[in-house]
Scaffold this active site. Structure first.
Site, PDB file in Angstrom:
ATOM      1  N   HIS A  48       0.875  -1.203   0.000  1.00 46.85           N
ATOM      2  CA  HIS A  48       0.000   0.000   0.000  1.00 46.85           C
ATOM      3  C   HIS A  48       0.897   1.233   0.000  1.00 46.85           C
ATOM      4  O   HIS A  48       1.469   1.593   1.026  1.00 46.85           O
ATOM      5  CB  HIS A  48      -0.911   0.012   1.239  1.00 46.85           C
TER       6      HIS A  48
ATOM      7  N   HIS B  38       1.618   5.354  -1.728  1.00 47.32           N
ATOM      8  CA  HIS B  38       1.270   6.525  -2.549  1.00 47.32           C
ATOM      9  C   HIS B  38       2.564   7.131  -3.086  1.00 47.32           C
ATOM     10  O   HIS B  38       3.445   7.511  -2.307  1.00 47.32           O
ATOM     11  CB  HIS B  38       0.533   7.574  -1.704  1.00 47.32           C
ATOM     12  N   LEU B  39       2.652   7.230  -4.403  1.00 50.13           N
ATOM     13  CA  LEU B  39       3.853   7.813  -5.019  1.00 50.13           C
ATOM     14  C   LEU B  39       3.596   9.200  -5.585  1.00 50.13           C
ATOM     15  O   LEU B  39       4.540   9.889  -5.956  1.00 50.13           O
ATOM     16  CB  LEU B  39       4.375   6.892  -6.132  1.00 50.13           C
ATOM     17  N   ARG B  40       2.307   9.604  -5.683  1.00 50.75           N
ATOM     18  CA  ARG B  40       1.942  10.877  -6.331  1.00 50.75           C
ATOM     19  C   ARG B  40       2.406  10.868  -7.780  1.00 50.75           C
ATOM     20  O   ARG B  40       2.623   9.808  -8.358  1.00 50.75           O
ATOM     21  CB  ARG B  40       2.512  12.080  -5.549  1.00 50.75           C
TER      22      ARG B  40
ATOM     23  N   ASN C 100      -4.999   7.303  -6.202  1.00 49.82           N
ATOM     24  CA  ASN C 100      -5.725   8.547  -5.879  1.00 49.82           C
ATOM     25  C   ASN C 100      -4.952   9.787  -6.311  1.00 49.82           C
ATOM     26  O   ASN C 100      -4.613  10.645  -5.511  1.00 49.82           O
ATOM     27  CB  ASN C 100      -6.090   8.603  -4.386  1.00 49.82           C
TER      28      ASN C 100
ATOM     29  N   LYS D 267      -9.289  -0.275  -6.172  1.00 49.13           N
ATOM     30  CA  LYS D 267      -9.321   0.372  -4.864  1.00 49.13           C
ATOM     31  C   LYS D 267     -10.643   1.092  -4.646  1.00 49.13           C
ATOM     32  O   LYS D 267     -11.058   1.912  -5.458  1.00 49.13           O
ATOM     33  CB  LYS D 267      -8.167   1.382  -4.775  1.00 49.13           C
TER      34      LYS D 267
ATOM     35  N   HIS E 203     -10.442   1.320   1.477  1.00 52.97           N
ATOM     36  CA  HIS E 203     -10.287   2.311   2.553  1.00 52.97           C
ATOM     37  C   HIS E 203     -11.563   2.207   3.359  1.00 52.97           C
ATOM     38  O   HIS E 203     -12.608   2.716   2.958  1.00 52.97           O
ATOM     39  CB  HIS E 203     -10.083   3.730   2.001  1.00 52.97           C
TER      40      HIS E 203
ATOM     41  N   HIS F 222      -4.688  -0.463   5.655  1.00 57.40           N
ATOM     42  CA  HIS F 222      -4.271   0.326   6.827  1.00 57.40           C
ATOM     43  C   HIS F 222      -5.234   0.198   8.018  1.00 57.40           C
ATOM     44  O   HIS F 222      -5.859   1.160   8.413  1.00 57.40           O
ATOM     45  CB  HIS F 222      -4.012   1.786   6.467  1.00 57.40           C
TER      46      HIS F 222
ATOM     47  N   LEU G 144      -5.199   9.100   7.826  1.00 57.23           N
ATOM     48  CA  LEU G 144      -6.511   8.466   7.862  1.00 57.23           C
ATOM     49  C   LEU G 144      -6.383   6.999   7.475  1.00 57.23           C
ATOM     50  O   LEU G 144      -5.588   6.680   6.581  1.00 57.23           O
ATOM     51  CB  LEU G 144      -7.475   9.174   6.900  1.00 57.23           C
TER      52      LEU G 144
ATOM     53  N   ASP H 226       1.389   2.643   3.555  1.00 55.58           N
ATOM     54  CA  ASP H 226       0.535   3.815   3.349  1.00 55.58           C
ATOM     55  C   ASP H 226       1.379   5.090   3.390  1.00 55.58           C
ATOM     56  O   ASP H 226       0.895   6.146   3.789  1.00 55.58           O
ATOM     57  CB  ASP H 226      -0.600   3.875   4.383  1.00 55.58           C
TER      58      ASP H 226
ATOM     59  N   ALA I 259      -3.993  14.762   5.477  1.00 58.89           N
ATOM     60  CA  ALA I 259      -3.777  13.470   6.138  1.00 58.89           C
ATOM     61  C   ALA I 259      -2.750  12.654   5.378  1.00 58.89           C
ATOM     62  O   ALA I 259      -2.828  12.535   4.155  1.00 58.89           O
ATOM     63  CB  ALA I 259      -5.090  12.712   6.200  1.00 58.89           C
TER      64      ALA I 259
END
Ligand SMILES: NC(=O)N[C@@H](CC(=O)O)C(=O)O
Ligand SMILES: [Zn+2]
Ligand SMILES: [Zn+2]
Length: 345
Positions: A14, A16-18, A42, A100, A137, A175, A220, A248, A264
């Site tokens: 899990h 996030h790399l943007r 996301n 997701k 989520h 998470h 979150l 996360d 968050a």
């Protein structure tokens, strides 16, 4: 006392790399530790189609340093417009591994998330057919539900009936933050697993709120009371194969966190495996780190385990106060503190 720890290269289930110029900073951090990562969709706009996921994957690969092999495993963002055909197409690609679910409004960049959870049954049928997991989520978004109760309520109202209606679908509760979530996972069969972050193992809400508000611990689902933290620790101590590493790691620029309305997300990728090693050692279960970090997730996803190894050495080092993040800076988890394990290069 062990001073060196050799394990099969871990994966981050899990992450996030943007996107854009920050990739050059966050991708190498993960790639030097992890063999693979499940990359969250996301972005703005979200990654909803196979073609977008594959193009995003190429941008990530372009930021992997030479000589390192890192396989980004992509995910599709479930929206009100996702169809069974889109899921089947994604499932046929070797590079997309999951879909997701963000309930609309639950977290960072979740505005496009599913508003009508009634549509989930068709989606779940398509996922079961494609043998792709639904990643969740797990928080309700109703204004009247207290933020500390949102995970439990989602389990009770949405996930419990959904898992009962789709017993052959793989489901990852992402998470997890509560005893209820750990119990939910353990009460179900091998199709249900969960990721656990370093921050939810190491902290509870007192760490975030007592003596001053610490925005870099705000993520979150929000940190819960210490009894829930304890339940997550018990879950990893048990050695159950249903729990696996998912940082996360969710970078936000310093100014967006240290703000009257802060974002968050905690940035942990720069030292992910070191952070987990410290936590597992404090819990007296360093011997269980390798399965959590390197076996359980791959087994759950039905992917081969990595074969390369990494070595951690016992060596004090200071976590940076800030790290580059495109034109900006980011404050990592444990900024300025002494970490005890270091990845040997
Ligand atoms: N965990 C977070 O607090 N934030 C994540 C979104 C998410 O994983 O919910 C992010 O993208 O910033
Ligand atoms: Zn989330
Ligand atoms: Zn996340």
């Amino acid at each position: 006392m062990t001073d060196r720890l050799t394990l099969i290269r871990p994966d981050d289930w899990h992450l996030h790399l943007r996107d854009g110029e920050v990739l050059e900073h966050v991708v190498p951090a993960t790639a030097r530790q992890m063999g693979r990562a499940i990359v969250m969709p996301n972005l703005k706009p979200p990654v909803t189609h196979l073609e977008q996921a594959l193009a995003y994957r190429e941008r990530i690969l372009a930021a992997v340093p030479q000589g390192i092999s890192f396989d980004p495993l992509m995910t599709l963002y479930l929206t009100d417009n996702t169809t069974a055909d889109m899921i089947a197409a994604a499932g046929a690609s070797p590079h997309v591994k999951a879909v997701k679910l963000y309930p609309a409004g639950a977290t960072t960049n979740s505005d496009s998330g599913l508003t009508d959870l009634g549509r989930l049954d068709d989606i779940c049928a398509a996922l079961t057919e494609a043998d792709m997991p639904l990643l969740v989520h797990g928080e309700v978004t109703d204004q009247h539900v207290d933020i500390f109760d949102r995970e439990k309520q989602f389990l009770d109202e949405i996930l419990t009936p959904l898992a009962a209606r789709h017993p052959h679908m793989k489901l990852v509760v992402e998470h997890i933050t509560t005893r209820d979530a750990a119990e939910f996972v353990l009460a179900h069969g091998d199709k249900v697993g969960a990721t656990i972050t370093p921050q939810h193992l190491a902290y509870n809400r007192n760490h975030m709120l007592v003596g001053g508000i610490r925005p870099h611990l705000f993520c979150l689902p929000i940190l819960k009371r210490n009894t829930h933290q304890q339940a997550l620790q018990d879950a990893v101590v048990s050695g159950s194969h249903k729990f696996f590493l998912g940082t996360d790691s969710a970078p936000h620029a310093k100014g967006a966190k240290e703000n009257a309305c802060g974002c968050a997300g905690c940035y942990s990728a720069y030292a992910a495996i070191e952070l987990y090693a410290e936590i597992f050692e404090d819990l007296g279960v360093l011997d269980k780190l390798e399965a959590f970090a390197s076996f359980n997730g791959a087994d759950f996803y039905g992917l081969p385990r990595n074969t390369e190894q990494i070595t951690l050495v016992r060596q004090d080092w200071q976590a940076p106060l800030e790290m580059p993040f495109g034109q900006d800076v980011i404050v990592p988890l444990r900024a300025g503190e002494t970490l005890r394990w270091k990845l040997a290069v």
